[in-house]
Scaffold this active site. Structure first.
Site, mmCIF file in Angstrom:
data_model
loop_
_atom_site.group_PDB
_atom_site.id
_atom_site.type_symbol
_atom_site.label_atom_id
_atom_site.label_comp_id
_atom_site.label_asym_id
_atom_site.label_seq_id
_atom_site.Cartn_x
_atom_site.Cartn_y
_atom_site.Cartn_z
ATOM 1 N N ILE A 230 -137.388 2.564 -48.757
ATOM 2 C CA ILE A 230 -138.612 3.113 -48.177
ATOM 3 C C ILE A 230 -139.364 3.978 -49.177
ATOM 4 O O ILE A 230 -140.593 3.896 -49.285
ATOM 5 C CB ILE A 230 -138.265 3.912 -46.906
ATOM 6 C CG1 ILE A 230 -137.827 2.956 -45.785
ATOM 7 C CG2 ILE A 230 -139.442 4.764 -46.449
ATOM 8 C CD1 ILE A 230 -137.221 3.654 -44.584
ATOM 9 N N ASN B 184 -138.129 12.289 -47.958
ATOM 10 C CA ASN B 184 -137.567 11.002 -47.557
ATOM 11 C C ASN B 184 -136.063 10.891 -47.763
ATOM 12 O O ASN B 184 -135.448 9.956 -47.272
ATOM 13 C CB ASN B 184 -138.290 9.885 -48.332
ATOM 14 C CG ASN B 184 -137.730 8.513 -48.052
ATOM 15 O OD1 ASN B 184 -137.690 8.077 -46.898
ATOM 16 N ND2 ASN B 184 -137.273 7.837 -49.090
ATOM 17 N N SER C 206 -135.722 9.397 -37.769
ATOM 18 C CA SER C 206 -135.021 8.158 -37.431
ATOM 19 C C SER C 206 -135.061 7.989 -35.928
ATOM 20 O O SER C 206 -135.164 8.969 -35.183
ATOM 21 C CB SER C 206 -133.560 8.217 -37.905
ATOM 22 O OG SER C 206 -132.807 7.142 -37.373
ATOM 23 N N TYR D 1 -125.643 12.500 -37.985
ATOM 24 C CA TYR D 1 -126.900 11.891 -38.427
ATOM 25 C C TYR D 1 -127.968 12.007 -37.344
ATOM 26 O O TYR D 1 -129.104 12.424 -37.616
ATOM 27 C CB TYR D 1 -126.676 10.423 -38.792
ATOM 28 C CG TYR D 1 -127.908 9.726 -39.293
ATOM 29 C CD1 TYR D 1 -128.349 9.904 -40.595
ATOM 30 C CD2 TYR D 1 -128.631 8.876 -38.462
ATOM 31 C CE1 TYR D 1 -129.480 9.267 -41.062
ATOM 32 C CE2 TYR D 1 -129.768 8.227 -38.916
ATOM 33 C CZ TYR D 1 -130.185 8.426 -40.225
ATOM 34 O OH TYR D 1 -131.321 7.791 -40.667
ATOM 35 N N LYS E 89 -131.448 14.199 -37.567
ATOM 36 C CA LYS E 89 -132.776 13.595 -37.479
ATOM 37 C C LYS E 89 -133.569 14.148 -36.295
ATOM 38 O O LYS E 89 -134.802 14.243 -36.350
ATOM 39 C CB LYS E 89 -132.644 12.072 -37.395
ATOM 40 C CG LYS E 89 -132.155 11.445 -38.695
ATOM 41 C CD LYS E 89 -133.057 11.788 -39.873
ATOM 42 C CE LYS E 89 -132.646 11.079 -41.144
ATOM 43 N NZ LYS E 89 -133.558 11.348 -42.272
ATOM 44 N N ILE F 223 -134.539 -1.169 -40.651
ATOM 45 C CA ILE F 223 -135.448 -1.612 -41.705
ATOM 46 C C ILE F 223 -134.625 -2.358 -42.744
ATOM 47 O O ILE F 223 -133.623 -1.841 -43.246
ATOM 48 C CB ILE F 223 -136.176 -0.420 -42.351
ATOM 49 C CG1 ILE F 223 -136.963 0.360 -41.302
ATOM 50 C CG2 ILE F 223 -137.088 -0.903 -43.481
ATOM 51 C CD1 ILE F 223 -138.076 -0.409 -40.633
ATOM 52 N N LEU F 224 -135.052 -3.560 -43.087
ATOM 53 C CA LEU F 224 -134.296 -4.380 -44.024
ATOM 54 C C LEU F 224 -134.591 -3.974 -45.461
ATOM 55 O O LEU F 224 -135.227 -4.694 -46.233
ATOM 56 C CB LEU F 224 -134.607 -5.860 -43.801
ATOM 57 C CG LEU F 224 -134.106 -6.432 -42.476
ATOM 58 C CD1 LEU F 224 -134.358 -7.931 -42.409
ATOM 59 C CD2 LEU F 224 -132.627 -6.144 -42.267
#
Length: 269
Positions: free
Chosen positions: A18, A90, A145, A158, A162, A191-192
């Site tokens: 990203i 990020n 996220s 996590y 987030k 997201i790939l």
């Protein structure tokens, strides 16, 4: 072209996925970009690619777990380009082997994720905001996220980290809006990225496909374009928001795929 012309952006976690996509898009649309990453070789290589394409970018080392390294990244950006008007926080960590359910999770992993996933956002913003005030304003974008909105069987730390990013985004927007500083978040679903493509087996992708409203998975550019929008003046009246970019995975009643399967069976009968 030119959607962020004249802006100066610091992108953390910019060597891949990203962050890399976002850095390329920001530079393509006219921003001067500092790409900061623990993988400094990757950051430097990406910056060179941007320069080869006619953009203005430099790479640098960043350890988002260390306060002085975050300050150095902001200071370097200002020294290199004279100011900072866009900050994309990020960097984020996750660990499926240690970040388990509440009873069994590794508590050191909890501290590590809170430090990197939340504190790095706080510190990046803390160090950038005075420069943005001096520049007359700016835009801070934080990677949250969907785990910050929805619970899971594992990844407790996590998800909590987030969720903290989502609310910290609101606090920054509230506290510095009068200084013409906007703060927004982006919450990716699956997201790939290259890492996801290399590590997720087809069975996992099939599960996500079953519950996505859209018939495809997200790509890094889907987040990059969202960040580009939030960095640009096109979003000048948007602040304190976290945009969910997740293909409609979470919008429907969770029984919808099962009822569709039942209906399909009934139609065959």
């Amino acid at each position: 072209m030119g959607r962020v012309q004249g802006k100066v952006a610091l992108v953390t976690g910019a060597a891949s996925g990203i962050g890399l996509s976002t850095a390329h898009l920001l530079a393509k649309e006219g921003a001067k970009v500092v790409l900061a990453d623990f993988n400094v070789e990757g950051a430097n290589e990406a910056a060179q690619q941007i320069r080869d394409a006619g953009g203005d970018a430099v790479g640098m080392f960043l350890d988002a777990s260390v306060e002085s390294s975050i300050k150095e990244a902001v200071d370097f950006t200002v020294k290199q380009y004279g100011t900072i008007t866009v900050l994309f926080n990020n960097v984020g960590l996750t660990n499926l082997k240690k970040d388990l359910d509440v009873v069994n999770m590794d508590l050191e992993e909890w501290d590590k994720l809170m430090n990197v996933n939340v504190k790095s956002v706080l510190l990046g913003s803390r160090f950038a905001i005075p420069h943005m005030i001096e520049a007359g304003g700016g835009s801070i974008i934080n990677t949250a996220s969907m785990a910050g909105f929805e619970a899971d069987a594992v990844r407790s730390a996590y998800g909590a980290s987030k969720a903290a990013v989502v609310n910290l985004t609101r606090y920054i927007a509230t506290q510095y809006g009068k200084d013409n500083i906007r703060c927004n978040g982006v919450a990716p679903g699956l997201i790939l990225t290259p890492a996801a493509k290399n590590n997720l087996p087809p069975a996992i992708l099939d599960i996500f496909s079953k519950y996505n409203a859209l018939p495809y998975h997200g790509e890094a550019d889907d987040i990059g374009y969202t960040v580009l929008f939030l960095a640009s003046d096109e979003s000048k009246f948007i602040t304190g928001q976290t945009i969910q970019v997740e293909g409609g995975h979470y919008i429907a009643n969770p029984t919808v795929p099962d009822f569709r399967a039942l209906q399909a069976q009934a139609n065959k009968a």
